[in-house]
Design a protein around this motif. Structure first.
Motif, PDB file in Angstrom:
ATOM      1  N   ASN A 284       0.919  -1.068   0.077  1.00  0.00           N
ATOM      2  CA  ASN A 284       0.003  -0.039  -0.029  1.00  0.00           C
ATOM      3  C   ASN A 284       0.883   1.230  -0.043  1.00  0.00           C
ATOM      4  O   ASN A 284       1.547   1.398   0.945  1.00  0.00           O
ATOM      5  CB  ASN A 284      -0.790  -0.056   1.271  1.00  0.00           C
ATOM      6  CG  ASN A 284      -2.000   1.255   1.273  1.00  0.00           C
ATOM      7  OD1 ASN A 284      -1.791   2.115   0.311  1.00  0.00           O
ATOM      8  ND2 ASN A 284      -2.562   1.285   2.399  1.00  0.00           N
TER       9      ASN A 284
ATOM     10  N   SER B 224      -5.028   3.666   4.978  1.00  0.00           N
ATOM     11  CA  SER B 224      -5.076   2.264   4.934  1.00  0.00           C
ATOM     12  C   SER B 224      -5.983   1.861   3.957  1.00  0.00           C
ATOM     13  O   SER B 224      -6.870   2.640   3.769  1.00  0.00           O
ATOM     14  CB  SER B 224      -5.421   1.788   6.427  1.00  0.00           C
ATOM     15  OG  SER B 224      -6.942   2.363   6.803  1.00  0.00           O
ATOM     16  N   LYS B 225      -5.754   0.649   3.195  1.00  0.00           N
ATOM     17  CA  LYS B 225      -6.579   0.002   2.374  1.00  0.00           C
ATOM     18  C   LYS B 225      -7.070  -1.364   2.700  1.00  0.00           C
ATOM     19  O   LYS B 225      -6.063  -1.990   3.246  1.00  0.00           O
ATOM     20  CB  LYS B 225      -5.770   0.283   1.064  1.00  0.00           C
ATOM     21  CG  LYS B 225      -5.570   1.550   0.461  1.00  0.00           C
ATOM     22  CD  LYS B 225      -6.842   2.042  -0.397  1.00  0.00           C
ATOM     23  CE  LYS B 225      -6.243   3.319  -1.005  1.00  0.00           C
ATOM     24  NZ  LYS B 225      -7.630   3.777  -1.716  1.00  0.00           N
ATOM     25  N   LYS B 226      -8.046  -1.788   2.148  1.00  0.00           N
ATOM     26  CA  LYS B 226      -8.596  -3.237   2.572  1.00  0.00           C
ATOM     27  C   LYS B 226      -8.457  -3.649   0.993  1.00  0.00           C
ATOM     28  O   LYS B 226      -9.287  -3.299  -0.111  1.00  0.00           O
ATOM     29  CB  LYS B 226      -9.879  -3.042   3.076  1.00  0.00           C
ATOM     30  CG  LYS B 226     -10.470  -4.705   3.516  1.00  0.00           C
ATOM     31  CD  LYS B 226     -11.577  -4.626   4.433  1.00  0.00           C
ATOM     32  CE  LYS B 226     -11.709  -5.788   4.937  1.00  0.00           C
ATOM     33  NZ  LYS B 226     -13.213  -5.989   5.715  1.00  0.00           N
TER      34      LYS B 226
ATOM     35  N   ASP C  48      -8.384  -7.757   6.961  1.00  0.00           N
ATOM     36  CA  ASP C  48      -8.064  -6.527   7.856  1.00  0.00           C
ATOM     37  C   ASP C  48      -7.576  -5.347   6.728  1.00  0.00           C
ATOM     38  O   ASP C  48      -7.215  -5.890   5.564  1.00  0.00           O
ATOM     39  CB  ASP C  48      -7.086  -6.903   8.944  1.00  0.00           C
ATOM     40  CG  ASP C  48      -6.797  -5.717  10.025  1.00  0.00           C
ATOM     41  OD1 ASP C  48      -7.546  -4.850   9.978  1.00  0.00           O
ATOM     42  OD2 ASP C  48      -5.969  -6.133  10.893  1.00  0.00           O
ATOM     43  N   TYR C  49      -7.249  -4.249   7.254  1.00  0.00           N
ATOM     44  CA  TYR C  49      -6.561  -3.278   6.314  1.00  0.00           C
ATOM     45  C   TYR C  49      -5.159  -3.129   6.304  1.00  0.00           C
ATOM     46  O   TYR C  49      -4.382  -3.741   7.360  1.00  0.00           O
ATOM     47  CB  TYR C  49      -7.083  -1.814   7.142  1.00  0.00           C
ATOM     48  CG  TYR C  49      -8.529  -1.420   6.665  1.00  0.00           C
ATOM     49  CD1 TYR C  49      -8.749  -0.532   5.739  1.00  0.00           C
ATOM     50  CD2 TYR C  49      -9.561  -1.890   7.870  1.00  0.00           C
ATOM     51  CE1 TYR C  49     -10.228  -0.271   5.472  1.00  0.00           C
ATOM     52  CE2 TYR C  49     -10.915  -1.432   7.456  1.00  0.00           C
ATOM     53  CZ  TYR C  49     -11.070  -0.721   6.246  1.00  0.00           C
ATOM     54  OH  TYR C  49     -12.466  -0.462   5.928  1.00  0.00           O
ATOM     55  N   ILE C  50      -4.475  -2.954   5.325  1.00  0.00           N
ATOM     56  CA  ILE C  50      -3.163  -2.882   4.897  1.00  0.00           C
ATOM     57  C   ILE C  50      -2.906  -1.358   5.457  1.00  0.00           C
ATOM     58  O   ILE C  50      -3.533  -0.442   4.688  1.00  0.00           O
ATOM     59  CB  ILE C  50      -2.904  -3.163   3.641  1.00  0.00           C
ATOM     60  CG1 ILE C  50      -3.338  -4.541   2.983  1.00  0.00           C
ATOM     61  CG2 ILE C  50      -1.304  -3.078   3.431  1.00  0.00           C
ATOM     62  CD1 ILE C  50      -2.922  -5.519   3.876  1.00  0.00           C
ATOM     63  N   GLU C  51      -2.216  -1.019   6.479  1.00  0.00           N
ATOM     64  CA  GLU C  51      -1.777   0.275   6.789  1.00  0.00           C
ATOM     65  C   GLU C  51      -1.192   1.167   5.660  1.00  0.00           C
ATOM     66  O   GLU C  51      -0.342   0.491   4.772  1.00  0.00           O
ATOM     67  CB  GLU C  51      -1.222   0.165   8.271  1.00  0.00           C
ATOM     68  CG  GLU C  51      -1.692  -0.389   9.336  1.00  0.00           C
ATOM     69  CD  GLU C  51      -3.184   0.129   9.639  1.00  0.00           C
ATOM     70  OE1 GLU C  51      -3.220   1.540   9.453  1.00  0.00           O
ATOM     71  OE2 GLU C  51      -4.142  -0.539  10.027  1.00  0.00           O
ATOM     72  N   ALA C  52      -1.072   2.334   5.966  1.00  0.00           N
ATOM     73  CA  ALA C  52      -0.479   3.287   4.974  1.00  0.00           C
ATOM     74  C   ALA C  52       1.064   2.977   4.801  1.00  0.00           C
ATOM     75  O   ALA C  52       1.658   2.605   5.844  1.00  0.00           O
ATOM     76  CB  ALA C  52      -1.084   4.802   5.602  1.00  0.00           C
TER      77      ALA C  52
ATOM     78  N   GLU D 299       2.511   0.511   4.064  1.00  0.00           N
ATOM     79  CA  GLU D 299       2.890  -0.860   4.543  1.00  0.00           C
ATOM     80  C   GLU D 299       2.771  -1.895   3.350  1.00  0.00           C
ATOM     81  O   GLU D 299       2.212  -1.754   2.513  1.00  0.00           O
ATOM     82  CB  GLU D 299       1.861  -1.530   5.669  1.00  0.00           C
ATOM     83  CG  GLU D 299       2.071  -2.524   6.341  1.00  0.00           C
ATOM     84  CD  GLU D 299       1.098  -2.962   7.389  1.00  0.00           C
ATOM     85  OE1 GLU D 299       1.531  -3.562   8.504  1.00  0.00           O
ATOM     86  OE2 GLU D 299      -0.091  -2.636   7.174  1.00  0.00           O
TER      87      GLU D 299
END
Length: 212
Positions: free
Chosen positions: A115, A120-122, A165-169, A171
């Motif tokens: 990401n 954050s992105k899912k 879960d979300y992939i953090e900024a 990350e």
């Protein structure tokens, strides 16, 4: 009405193997040429024809013989199945399929999600199609689920399902997706992911010959 009648007659003559000419423009006949793909002669169920000196082969059977996916519609989509690893990037998200292996008789797909956004992105794994457009094999679908993952630069394994879960900024995470039951000898997989908002779609065309 006249042109429809002419078209019908033309089609009848064309598929019976008789050459036909309309206003000295269309000249069609069954071809006697042998078709050799990757060193082996191929026999198509549908006829190979020559029209005005150009050779035409049945599209579906040709893609099956040469390892391509064929989706008929508007547009017609043809995609090449390739070996792993493969990477797709859509906007600020990239997904890499690293490898496919068997673990305790289950097929495990190792992937990396990166990401590059500041939020954050899912990412969702939406399933697979197997043996799609393979001659003499029926395609089937499978489910799957995310398993453990390791964030980039961190040697601690996280035990939750990372694709839920979300992939953090900024990350990057690498982990395994457990695919559903795959039949022995499966030749290919279409593997689908999408972003949480459903806008970015990731479609992978994977050649699995010899892996399963």
């Amino acid at each position: 009405m006249k042109k429809y009648i002419i078209g019908f007659i033309c089609g009848s003559l064309f598929f019976s193997g008789v050459s036909f000419a309309a206003d000295s423009f269309l000249k069609a006949s069954l071809s006697k040429s042998k078709v050799i793909i990757n060193g082996s002669q191929t026999t198509f169920t549908d006829p190979v024809v020559t029209i005005n000196g150009r050779l035409y082969v049945p599209l579906r059977e040709f893609t099956q013989e040469t390892g391509y996916s064929l989706t008929v519609g508007d547009p017609i989509i043809i995609e090449k199945y390739n070996k792993l690893p493969q990477t797709l990037k859509k906007g600020d998200i990239s997904i890499t399929l690293n490898s496919l292996k068997k673990v305790n008789e289950e097929s495990m797909l190792n992937i990396t999600v990166k990401n590059e956004n500041n939020i954050s992105k899912k990412i969702q794994f939406t399933g697979t199609r197997a043996d799609f457009n393979v001659k003499n094999r029926k395609y089937y679908t499978t489910g799957g689920q995310g398993l453990t993952f390791i964030p980039a630069g961190n040697f601690n394994i996280i035990s939750k399902e990372f694709l839920d879960d979300y992939i953090e900024a900024a990350e990057e995470v690498t982990g395994d997706v457990k695919l559903g039951t795959l039949a022995k000898g499966t030749q290919n997989l279409l593997i689908y992911f999408k972003s949480g908002d459903g806008v970015s779609l990731f479609d992978f065309y994977v050649d699995t010959a010899g892996l399963i």
